[in-house]
Design an enzyme around this catalytic site. Structure first.
Site, PDB file in Angstrom:
ATOM      1  N   HIS A  96       0.850  -1.198   0.000  1.00  0.00           N
ATOM      2  CA  HIS A  96       0.000   0.000   0.000  1.00  0.00           C
ATOM      3  C   HIS A  96       0.887   1.250   0.000  1.00  0.00           C
ATOM      4  O   HIS A  96       1.951   1.266   0.612  1.00  0.00           O
ATOM      5  CB  HIS A  96      -0.917  -0.012   1.234  1.00  0.00           C
ATOM      6  CG  HIS A  96      -1.999   1.022   1.127  1.00  0.00           C
ATOM      7  ND1 HIS A  96      -1.776   2.338   1.423  1.00  0.00           N
ATOM      8  CD2 HIS A  96      -3.291   0.933   0.716  1.00  0.00           C
ATOM      9  CE1 HIS A  96      -2.900   3.029   1.204  1.00  0.00           C
ATOM     10  NE2 HIS A  96      -3.833   2.183   0.781  1.00  0.00           N
ATOM     11  N   GLU A 166      -4.149   1.893  -7.761  1.00  0.00           N
ATOM     12  CA  GLU A 166      -4.540   2.910  -6.791  1.00  0.00           C
ATOM     13  C   GLU A 166      -3.656   4.146  -6.988  1.00  0.00           C
ATOM     14  O   GLU A 166      -2.570   4.244  -6.410  1.00  0.00           O
ATOM     15  CB  GLU A 166      -4.378   2.352  -5.373  1.00  0.00           C
ATOM     16  CG  GLU A 166      -4.997   3.257  -4.350  1.00  0.00           C
ATOM     17  CD  GLU A 166      -5.273   2.539  -3.027  1.00  0.00           C
ATOM     18  OE1 GLU A 166      -6.438   2.480  -2.657  1.00  0.00           O
ATOM     19  OE2 GLU A 166      -4.332   2.064  -2.393  1.00  0.00           O
TER      20      GLU A 166
HETATM   21  P1  PGA Z   1      -9.641   5.879   0.210  1.00  0.00           P
HETATM   22  O1  PGA Z   1      -8.495   4.848   0.544  1.00  0.00           O
HETATM   23  O2  PGA Z   1     -10.817   5.113  -0.324  1.00  0.00           O
HETATM   24  O3  PGA Z   1      -9.931   6.548   1.531  1.00  0.00           O
HETATM   25  O4  PGA Z   1      -9.107   6.836  -0.809  1.00  0.00           O
HETATM   26  C1  PGA Z   1      -8.185   3.794  -0.301  1.00  0.00           C
HETATM   27  C2  PGA Z   1      -6.882   3.179   0.124  1.00  0.00           C
HETATM   28  O5  PGA Z   1      -5.912   3.921   0.350  1.00  0.00           O
HETATM   29  O6  PGA Z   1      -6.777   1.965   0.255  1.00  0.00           O
END
Ligand code: PGA
Length: 258
Positions: A96, A166
């Site tokens: 992450h 992401e």
């Molecule tokens: P968010 O987080 O939906 O609050 O943007 C997603 C993540 O970082 O896993």
């Protein structure tokens, strides 16, 4: 039937077991009528004690937010994939962007964690994505992360790995900028092509690619239908029982996805 993945990443929340139990309860009620989705909740390690928190047999799967790269030994403070498996975890997030940013994890570390997770028969949820200042080089950044994080992984294991696109600039705790579904679609294609070119066609067909970054109940469906993602990773919105249930039901309502 192919199930759409909805993964909740609670991050370092909530601060009490009572609140955690309420969130588990809300999610399990929201899942009751949702047949075509697989809901995975990734709470902090301390809330993985499913018997005590009522998360067992509640319709969702458990995942951890991180793991160590060894299975046991003299590594103070670490939690191993084998321990997570023993706690009925099926999934684990690795790489992450907050682990990269605050704890200095690099692609090599993530690669070791990913291999250890597979060895313990966990399904790794691998996060990739560019930072705001890297937007122009999104393709190069994503491909480099994939190349290094997936180094020496057997192609047959790709079916067990979930890749999350992401973009860091879209995460709610960062800029939280809106990522249009067509942009996510482009990133998904880049990931698919990379897997196809490096791991073969069947790995590219079987690997699951999902989207994460400020997903809420208003836009969750667009990432499935328009961005053609296999699911979503939800951070902030998963900390509100009502909002998370809305995300589950909106996605469950899609009947003819591809
Ligand atoms: P968010 O987080 O939906 O609050 O943007 C997603 C993540 O970082 O896993």
């Amino acid at each position: 039937m192919l199930k759409i993945l909805i993964i909740a990443n609670w991050k370092c929340n909530p601060t009490s077991a009572v609140e955690a139990r309420n969130l588990f309860k809300a999610a399990s009620e929201g899942i009751e009528d949702a047949k075509n989705v697989e809901v995975v909740i990734c709470p902090p390690f301390v809330y993985l004690r499913n018997q005590e928190l009522g998360s067992k047999n509640q319709g969702f799967k458990l995942g951890a937010q991180d793991c160590f790269w060894e299975q046991k030994g003299a590594y103070t403070g670490e939690v191993s994939p084998t321990m997570l498996k023993d706690l009925c975890c099926e999934y684990v997030i690795v790489g992450h962007s907050e682990r990269r940013r605050y704890f200095g994890e690099d692609n090599d570390t993530i690669n070791r964690k990913l291999k250890a997770a597979l060895e313990a028969k966990l399904k790794p949820i691998l996060c990739v994505g560019e930072r705001h200042e890297e937007k122009e080089q999104m393709k190069e950044i994503v491909e480099m992360q994939l190349r290094e994080c997936l180094k020496d992984i057997n192609p047959t294991h790709l079916a067990k790995i979930i890749i999350v696109y992401e973009p860091v600039w879209a995460i709610s705790s960062e800029q939280g900028d809106y990522c249009p579904p067509e942009y996510a679609f482009g990133a998904g294609l880049i990931i698919k092509r990379f897997i196809n070119n490096n791991y073969g066609k069947s790995a590219a067909v079987e690997v699951k690619i999902i989207y994460g970054g400020s997903v809420d109940s208003k836009d969750a469906v667009s990432y499935i239908k328009e961005a053609k993602m296999d699911g979503v990773l939800v951070g902030r919105a998963s900390l509100s029982g009502g909002e998370f249930v809305k995300i589950i039901s909106s996605i469950a309502a899609i009947s003819n996805f591809s």
